[in-house]
Design a protein around this motif. Structure first.
Motif, PDB file in Angstrom:
ATOM      1  N   TRP A   1       0.827  -1.202   0.000  1.00 41.72           N
ATOM      2  CA  TRP A   1       0.000   0.000   0.000  1.00 41.72           C
ATOM      3  C   TRP A   1       0.864   1.257   0.000  1.00 41.72           C
ATOM      4  CZ3 TRP A   1      -5.122   1.958   1.102  1.00 41.72           C
ATOM      5  CH2 TRP A   1      -6.131   1.048   0.791  1.00 41.72           C
ATOM      6  N   VAL A   2       1.883   1.267   0.840  1.00 42.40           N
ATOM      7  CA  VAL A   2       2.750   2.445   0.923  1.00 42.40           C
ATOM      8  C   VAL A   2       3.497   2.638  -0.389  1.00 42.40           C
ATOM      9  CG1 VAL A   2       4.757   3.441   2.095  1.00 42.40           C
ATOM     10  CG2 VAL A   2       2.932   2.370   3.427  1.00 42.40           C
ATOM     11  N   THR A   3       3.960   1.540  -0.998  1.00 46.49           N
ATOM     12  CA  THR A   3       4.670   1.628  -2.275  1.00 46.49           C
ATOM     13  C   THR A   3       3.730   2.107  -3.382  1.00 46.49           C
ATOM     14  OG1 THR A   3       6.139  -0.160  -1.611  1.00 46.49           O
ATOM     15  CG2 THR A   3       6.022   0.326  -3.959  1.00 46.49           C
ATOM     16  N   SER A   4       2.507   1.577  -3.397  1.00 43.70           N
ATOM     17  CA  SER A   4       1.552   1.915  -4.459  1.00 43.70           C
ATOM     18  C   SER A   4       0.933   3.297  -4.299  1.00 43.70           C
ATOM     19  CB  SER A   4       0.422   0.883  -4.509  1.00 43.70           C
ATOM     20  OG  SER A   4       0.921  -0.391  -4.801  1.00 43.70           O
ATOM     21  N   TYR A   5       0.568   3.650  -3.077  1.00 44.82           N
ATOM     22  CA  TYR A   5      -0.197   4.878  -2.862  1.00 44.82           C
ATOM     23  C   TYR A   5       0.585   5.968  -2.137  1.00 44.82           C
ATOM     24  CZ  TYR A   5      -3.948   1.723  -4.188  1.00 44.82           C
ATOM     25  OH  TYR A   5      -4.716   0.820  -4.851  1.00 44.82           O
ATOM     26  N   GLY A   6       1.799   5.680  -1.717  1.00 46.19           N
ATOM     27  CA  GLY A   6       2.663   6.676  -1.102  1.00 46.19           C
ATOM     28  C   GLY A   6       2.073   7.315   0.141  1.00 46.19           C
ATOM     29  N   TYR A   7       2.136   8.635   0.167  1.00 45.52           N
ATOM     30  CA  TYR A   7       1.718   9.386   1.343  1.00 45.52           C
ATOM     31  C   TYR A   7       0.220   9.225   1.620  1.00 45.52           C
ATOM     32  CZ  TYR A   7       6.245  11.353   0.256  1.00 45.52           C
ATOM     33  OH  TYR A   7       7.573  11.497  -0.032  1.00 45.52           O
ATOM     34  N   LEU A   8      -0.568   9.169   0.547  1.00 48.25           N
ATOM     35  CA  LEU A   8      -2.007   8.960   0.704  1.00 48.25           C
ATOM     36  C   LEU A   8      -2.275   7.590   1.331  1.00 48.25           C
ATOM     37  CD1 LEU A   8      -4.885   9.988   0.257  1.00 48.25           C
ATOM     38  CD2 LEU A   8      -4.798   8.976  -2.024  1.00 48.25           C
ATOM     39  N   GLY A   9      -1.499   6.586   0.948  1.00 52.11           N
ATOM     40  CA  GLY A   9      -1.640   5.252   1.527  1.00 52.11           C
ATOM     41  C   GLY A   9      -1.339   5.249   3.016  1.00 52.11           C
ATOM     42  N   ILE A  10      -0.305   5.979   3.406  1.00 57.44           N
ATOM     43  CA  ILE A  10       0.041   6.082   4.830  1.00 57.44           C
ATOM     44  C   ILE A  10      -1.113   6.719   5.598  1.00 57.44           C
ATOM     45  CG2 ILE A  10       1.563   7.252   6.501  1.00 57.44           C
ATOM     46  CD1 ILE A  10       3.814   6.927   4.357  1.00 57.44           C
ATOM     47  N   SER A  11      -1.624   7.823   5.074  1.00 61.32           N
ATOM     48  CA  SER A  11      -2.707   8.529   5.740  1.00 61.32           C
ATOM     49  C   SER A  11      -3.962   7.660   5.838  1.00 61.32           C
ATOM     50  CB  SER A  11      -3.016   9.826   4.976  1.00 61.32           C
ATOM     51  OG  SER A  11      -3.930  10.604   5.683  1.00 61.32           O
ATOM     52  N   ALA A  12      -4.321   7.010   4.740  1.00 60.49           N
ATOM     53  CA  ALA A  12      -5.535   6.186   4.719  1.00 60.49           C
ATOM     54  C   ALA A  12      -5.413   4.981   5.650  1.00 60.49           C
ATOM     55  CB  ALA A  12      -5.831   5.720   3.295  1.00 60.49           C
TER      56      ALA A  12
ATOM     57  N   LEU B   1       3.218  14.838   7.650  1.00 61.42           N
ATOM     58  CA  LEU B   1       1.913  15.463   7.423  1.00 61.42           C
ATOM     59  C   LEU B   1       0.838  14.418   7.123  1.00 61.42           C
ATOM     60  CD1 LEU B   1       2.959  18.608   5.349  1.00 61.42           C
ATOM     61  CD2 LEU B   1       2.314  18.501   7.777  1.00 61.42           C
ATOM     62  N   ALA B   2       1.194  13.385   6.361  1.00 61.77           N
ATOM     63  CA  ALA B   2       0.246  12.305   6.055  1.00 61.77           C
ATOM     64  C   ALA B   2      -0.142  11.559   7.330  1.00 61.77           C
ATOM     65  CB  ALA B   2       0.842  11.345   5.033  1.00 61.77           C
ATOM     66  N   ALA B   3       0.833  11.296   8.174  1.00 64.77           N
ATOM     67  CA  ALA B   3       0.556  10.605   9.444  1.00 64.77           C
ATOM     68  C   ALA B   3      -0.354  11.449  10.329  1.00 64.77           C
ATOM     69  CB  ALA B   3       1.862  10.276  10.159  1.00 64.77           C
ATOM     70  N   PHE B   4      -0.042  12.738  10.436  1.00 62.07           N
ATOM     71  CA  PHE B   4      -0.889  13.625  11.240  1.00 62.07           C
ATOM     72  C   PHE B   4      -2.303  13.685  10.664  1.00 62.07           C
ATOM     73  CE2 PHE B   4       2.887  16.486  12.695  1.00 62.07           C
ATOM     74  CZ  PHE B   4       3.349  15.472  13.499  1.00 62.07           C
ATOM     75  N   ALA B   5      -2.411  13.818   9.341  1.00 63.37           N
ATOM     76  CA  ALA B   5      -3.732  13.924   8.700  1.00 63.37           C
ATOM     77  C   ALA B   5      -4.565  12.663   8.955  1.00 63.37           C
ATOM     78  CB  ALA B   5      -3.583  14.170   7.204  1.00 63.37           C
ATOM     79  N   GLY B   6      -3.957  11.495   8.782  1.00 63.01           N
ATOM     80  CA  GLY B   6      -4.681  10.246   9.031  1.00 63.01           C
ATOM     81  C   GLY B   6      -5.131  10.130  10.476  1.00 63.01           C
ATOM     82  N   SER B   7      -4.238  10.461  11.392  1.00 59.72           N
ATOM     83  CA  SER B   7      -4.563  10.398  12.817  1.00 59.72           C
ATOM     84  C   SER B   7      -5.646  11.399  13.185  1.00 59.72           C
ATOM     85  CB  SER B   7      -3.320  10.678  13.662  1.00 59.72           C
ATOM     86  OG  SER B   7      -2.347   9.709  13.443  1.00 59.72           O
TER      87      SER B   7
ATOM     88  N   ALA C   1      -6.297  15.269  22.057  1.00 57.08           N
ATOM     89  CA  ALA C   1      -6.223  14.225  21.032  1.00 57.08           C
ATOM     90  C   ALA C   1      -5.188  14.557  19.960  1.00 57.08           C
ATOM     91  CB  ALA C   1      -7.592  14.017  20.391  1.00 57.08           C
ATOM     92  N   TYR C   2      -5.163  15.795  19.502  1.00 58.66           N
ATOM     93  CA  TYR C   2      -4.238  16.139  18.423  1.00 58.66           C
ATOM     94  C   TYR C   2      -2.796  16.229  18.919  1.00 58.66           C
ATOM     95  CZ  TYR C   2      -8.613  17.203  15.993  1.00 58.66           C
ATOM     96  OH  TYR C   2      -9.862  17.136  15.439  1.00 58.66           O
ATOM     97  N   SER C   3      -2.609  16.681  20.158  1.00 62.99           N
ATOM     98  CA  SER C   3      -1.243  16.669  20.693  1.00 62.99           C
ATOM     99  C   SER C   3      -0.778  15.230  20.889  1.00 62.99           C
ATOM    100  CB  SER C   3      -1.145  17.468  21.992  1.00 62.99           C
ATOM    101  OG  SER C   3      -1.941  16.893  22.997  1.00 62.99           O
ATOM    102  N   GLY C   4      -1.683  14.349  21.307  1.00 62.48           N
ATOM    103  CA  GLY C   4      -1.338  12.933  21.424  1.00 62.48           C
ATOM    104  C   GLY C   4      -0.961  12.330  20.094  1.00 62.48           C
ATOM    105  N   ALA C   5      -1.683  12.701  19.032  1.00 60.40           N
ATOM    106  CA  ALA C   5      -1.374  12.197  17.691  1.00 60.40           C
ATOM    107  C   ALA C   5       0.011  12.642  17.252  1.00 60.40           C
ATOM    108  CB  ALA C   5      -2.430  12.671  16.687  1.00 60.40           C
ATOM    109  N   VAL C   6       0.345  13.884  17.520  1.00 60.66           N
ATOM    110  CA  VAL C   6       1.669  14.407  17.140  1.00 60.66           C
ATOM    111  C   VAL C   6       2.774  13.649  17.879  1.00 60.66           C
ATOM    112  CG1 VAL C   6       3.182  16.435  17.323  1.00 60.66           C
ATOM    113  CG2 VAL C   6       0.834  16.689  16.460  1.00 60.66           C
ATOM    114  N   ILE C   7       2.604  13.458  19.178  1.00 61.41           N
ATOM    115  CA  ILE C   7       3.617  12.750  19.975  1.00 61.41           C
ATOM    116  C   ILE C   7       3.739  11.301  19.519  1.00 61.41           C
ATOM    117  CG2 ILE C   7       4.197  11.928  22.297  1.00 61.41           C
ATOM    118  CD1 ILE C   7       2.682  14.473  23.341  1.00 61.41           C
TER     119      ILE C   7
END
Length: 175
Positions: free
Chosen positions: A7-18, A54-60, A139-145
Motif C-alpha cells: 500500500w505504501v509503495t503503491s499509494y505513497g503518502y495517501l496510503g500512509i494517511s488512509a 503530514l500524512a501521518a498527522f492527517a490520518g490520525s 487528542a491532536y497533541s497525542g497524535a503528534v507525539i
C-alpha cells in the motif's frame, strides 16, 4: 506486513494517511508498524520526511475526529438506550462523564500507545460530551507525539529494520 508495504509503495503518502486513519478507527491495521516502516523509508530516502509526517498527522487527526463525532452524535443515546442490556447503568455513564471532564483528556493524549484504548478514547470522549476544544487539544497533541515517536523509531532503526522484524516474527508477534 507485506500488504502494508505494498500500500505504501503503491499509494505513497495517501496510503500512509488512509491506512493510519482506518487503523485508528478500528480496523486491524498495525499502526505502530506502519509508522515505523514509514520512518525506515525516510531513512532509506524512498520517502520525504515532511510529507510522511503530514500524512501521518492527517490520518490520525481525521480518524480520531470521526470517532469523536460518532461518539458525540450516537454514543450517549446508544448507551442510554441499550446500555442496560450489557450492564451499563446511568450511574456508570455519569461516572465516565465526570472522569473525562476531570482527567480524561490525558487518556486521549497517551491512549494512542495502547491499541484497544486508542480505538475507544475518542468515541468515549464524544459520548461523554467532552467539549471539542478540550478534545482537540489532548487528542491532536497525542497524535503528534505518537506519530513522531514511531516515525523516529523507524528512522533510528535504519539498517537494522529487517533484523528487528525478524526478531518480532521469531517471538511470535504479528507485525
Amino acid at each position: 506486513m507485506e500488504l502494508i508495504q505494498q500500500w505504501v509503495t503503491s499509494y505513497g503518502y495517501l496510503g500512509i494517511s488512509a491506512l493510519l486513519a482506518l487503523g485508528i478507527v478500528g480496523l486491524p491495521i498495525p499502526d505502530e508498524t506502519l509508522l515505523a516502516l514509514a520512518g525506515f523509508l525516510i531513512f532509506k530516502g524512498e520517502l520525504k520526511a515532511v510529507p510522511v509526517t503530514l500524512a501521518a498527522f492527517a490520518g490520525s487527526f481525521c480518524a480520531i475526529t470521526i470517532s469523536y463525532i460518532l461518539g458525540r452524535t450516537t454514543g450517549y443515546p446508544l448507551l442510554h438506550r441499550y446500555g442496560k442490556y450489557v450492564r451499563i447503568t446511568d450511574k456508570e455513564i455519569t461516572r465516565v462523564h465526570d472522569f473525562y471532564h476531570r482527567v480524561g483528556g490525558l487518556s486521549l493524549t497517551f491512549g494512542y500507545y495502547i491499541a484497544a484504548v486508542r480505538h475507544l478514547t475518542a468515541y468515549v470522549a464524544g459520548a461523554s460530551k467532552l467539549e471539542y476544544p478540550t478534545f482537540a487539544a489532548f487528542a491532536y497533541s497525542g497524535a503528534v507525539i505518537w506519530c513522531g515517536t514511531f516515525l523516529t523509531l523507524g528512522y533510528l532503526l535504519g539498517d537494522r529494520w529487517n533484523e528487528i522484524l525478524g526478531l518480532v516474527h521469531r517471538f511470535g508477534v504479528r507485525a
